[in-house]
Write an enzyme that holds these catalytic residues in place. Structure first.
Site, PDB file in Angstrom:
ATOM      1  CE  LYS A  41      -5.037  -0.592   0.645  1.00  0.00           C
ATOM      2  NZ  LYS A  41      -3.898  -0.613  -0.274  1.00  0.00           N
ATOM      3  CB  THR A  91      -0.949   0.034   1.212  1.00  0.00           C
ATOM      4  OG1 THR A  91      -2.007   0.921   0.943  1.00  0.00           O
ATOM      5  CG2 THR A  91      -0.248   0.436   2.480  1.00  0.00           C
TER       6      THR A  91
END
Length: 188
Positions: free
Chosen positions: A36, A4
């Site tokens: 997220k 990420t």
């Protein structure tokens, strides 16, 4: 830390945090639109997380409890979570990192007990963080772009450079109060 990119930028009276949406499992992409980022404590705090999903979500839940316990005091909640994370037998094995921000403060939290306040109002975590961080800092120094535009451009650079970062971005923005040069609770 793979999988990420989370980036947080402060400029003017704004703080913006963004994440990509990609989730990988092994060498494959299994999701393109994962969120997220979370808004916490009456929508006044943004938390972004990188790492193992279950571990990261456990930390976000624990951090939200700390925020409630300390009535929204971000720095106190961050320090207390970092202490627990480092000393608790179970928590210290969690594989994740977090960036948290409210209207005045930004902190990067790690399982080593780190509570780091960035000097320049910019921080990033995850596999694409070096690219996003470098791009955001260059844009801050050499343009008049706002925080949201800087985050979008820097995340695009990360997506072009990091195989674990896609171009499906999610962002959250808060109006911030001007900083008065107060020192943060950095700990290592």
């Amino acid at each position: 830390m793979h999988a990420t990119t989370i980036l947080c930028v402060r400029r003017g009276d704004r703080v913006v945090m963004a994440s990509d949406g990609q989730v990988t499992l092994g060498e494959g992409v299994i999701k393109h639109h994962a969120r997220k980022l979370r808004r916490l404590y009456h929508e006044r705090v943004i938390a972004g997380f990188a790492g193992s999903t279950a571990d990261a979500l456990s930390l976000v839940d624990r951090f939200e409890s700390k925020l409630e316990q300390f009535h929204g005091n971000l720095s106190r909640a961050a320090v207390e979570l970092a202490k627990d994370w480092r000393t608790d037998r179970i928590l210290r094995h969690l594989e994740a990192m977090m960036i948290i921000a409210d209207e005045t403060d930004t902190y990067l939290l790690s399982g080593q007990g780190d509570v780091i306040e960035p000097d320049d109002g910019v921080c990033a975590i995850g596999s694409g963080s070096p690219y996003a961080l470098a791009a955001a800092r260059a844009l801050l120094r050499h343009t008049e772009l706002g925080a949201m535009e800087i985050v979008r451009e820097a995340m695009a650079v990360a997506a072009q450079s990091c195989i674990y970062t896609n171009s499906e971005f999610f962002s959250e923005e808060l109006a911030s109060k001007p900083r008065a040069g107060k020192p943060g609770p950095e700990a290592s």
